[in-house]
Design an enzyme around this catalytic site. Structure first.
Site, mmCIF file in Angstrom:
data_model
loop_
_atom_site.group_PDB
_atom_site.id
_atom_site.type_symbol
_atom_site.label_atom_id
_atom_site.label_comp_id
_atom_site.label_asym_id
_atom_site.label_seq_id
_atom_site.Cartn_x
_atom_site.Cartn_y
_atom_site.Cartn_z
ATOM 1 N N CYS A 123 0.820 -1.211 0.000
ATOM 2 C CA CYS A 123 0.000 0.000 0.000
ATOM 3 C C CYS A 123 0.864 1.275 0.000
ATOM 4 C CB CYS A 123 -0.969 -0.059 1.163
ATOM 5 S SG CYS A 123 -2.414 0.955 0.911
ATOM 6 N N HIS A 148 -3.696 -5.916 2.426
ATOM 7 C CA HIS A 148 -3.436 -6.007 3.862
ATOM 8 C C HIS A 148 -4.054 -7.307 4.365
ATOM 9 C CE1 HIS A 148 -2.239 -1.784 4.091
ATOM 10 N NE2 HIS A 148 -3.348 -1.431 3.469
HETATM 11 N N1 GLN Z 1 -1.838 6.867 2.041
HETATM 12 C C1 GLN Z 1 -2.008 5.952 0.948
HETATM 13 C C2 GLN Z 1 -3.384 6.037 0.312
HETATM 14 O O1 GLN Z 1 -4.356 6.358 0.952
HETATM 15 C C3 GLN Z 1 -1.741 4.548 1.419
HETATM 16 C C4 GLN Z 1 -2.718 4.057 2.428
HETATM 17 C C5 GLN Z 1 -2.325 2.738 3.017
HETATM 18 O O2 GLN Z 1 -1.146 2.444 3.134
HETATM 19 N N2 GLN Z 1 -3.289 1.965 3.460
HETATM 20 O O3 GLN Z 1 -3.509 5.742 -0.867
#
Ligand code: GLN
Length: 245
Positions: free
Chosen positions: A97, A194
């Site tokens: 992510c 995740h």
């Molecule tokens: N900040 C990034 C987004 O919202 C990654 C979010 C995350 O790592 N879950 O796209």
């Protein structure tokens, strides 16, 4: 205890507190567990934000995080250049992510402006029309890998350059935002999964460990993990959870 001559894999966990909002630190535990199942010894080095990244890792692991943490992480990691040079030297990288996005050319900062990424893979991230939150199921495009399951929570849409292969095709959820999910370039693997992603997809852990030791690992299925995978995939895909789509 692993025997003295067992193969060792050095896993570097990068900024687990800064990039750990979504439980992704569990990926390192999953790697250690899978390594032990395969008779490999996992040596784990945790790098806190502000510390230099060790150059000698076999596998570097980055998790997810909110926009401001992600921008700080990109700045910190680029400071010594060790992650990029280790990857250029053949080390494996798992990036989830925010970690995935920051390996690319740019990603949105907390104000939505493009922040400079590490430029380690040819991807670019801008904003999805709507934040993606929920279960993510995808058909792996890596031969031999089973269907992937996880959950996603991101605002970024990731666009892959010509040299980068998607990891998977989305069956349910959003992933990169264009029907593909994640990216693979050499031994760099980025994904929105995740869960932690490796706990829900042990085959991905085995793929990464196999890259580190230079040979494919035999599949080893654990019944309780398979039951969890079935339950999650069934929830989003229904009765067709294991049928070719
Ligand atoms: N900040 C990034 C987004 O919202 C990654 C979010 C995350 O790592 N879950 O796209």
């Amino acid at each position: 205890m692993p025997s003295a001559n067992s193969e060792q894999v050095t896993i570097v966990s990068i900024y687990p507190a800064l990039l750990g909002t979504y439980g992704d630190a569990g990926n390192v535990l999953a790697l250690r567990h899978r390594a032990a199942l395969h008779g490999l010894e996992a040596r784990i080095i945790e790098v806190a934000a502000g510390e230099p990244i060790p150059a000698q890792g076999d596998l570097y692991v980055l998790g997810g995080g909110e926009d401001s943490a992600q921008t700080a992480a990109a700045r910190g990691i680029s400071a010594d250049g060790n992650l990029a040079s280790a990857a250029a030297g053949g080390a494996a990288v798992l990036a989830i992510c925010a970690g995935y996005q920051l390996l690319g050319e740019y990603f949105p900062d907390a104000t939505g402006q493009p922040a400079t990424g590490l430029g380690m893979i040819d991807i670019r991230t801008d904003r999805l029309p709507r934040r993606a939150v929920g279960e993510l199921a995808a058909e792996s495009l890596i031969p031999g890998l089973p269907r992937l399951t996880g959950y996603e929570n991101h605002g970024g849409a990731t666009h892959l350059g010509a040299e980068v292969q998607p990891l998977a095709r989305v069956l349910a959820g959003v992933g990169n935002g264009d029907g593909t999910e994640g990216a693979v370039a050499g031994h760099i693997l980025g994904t929105y999964l995740h869960g932690p992603g490796l706990a829900r997809n042990p085959a991905l852990a085995d793929l990464l460990l196999g890259w580190c030791i230079g040979r494919e690992l035999e599949p080893i299925e654990e019944p309780d993990v398979e039951a969890l995978r079935e339950e999650r995939l069934r929830t989003v895909l229904g009765e067709a959870w294991n049928r070719p789509a």
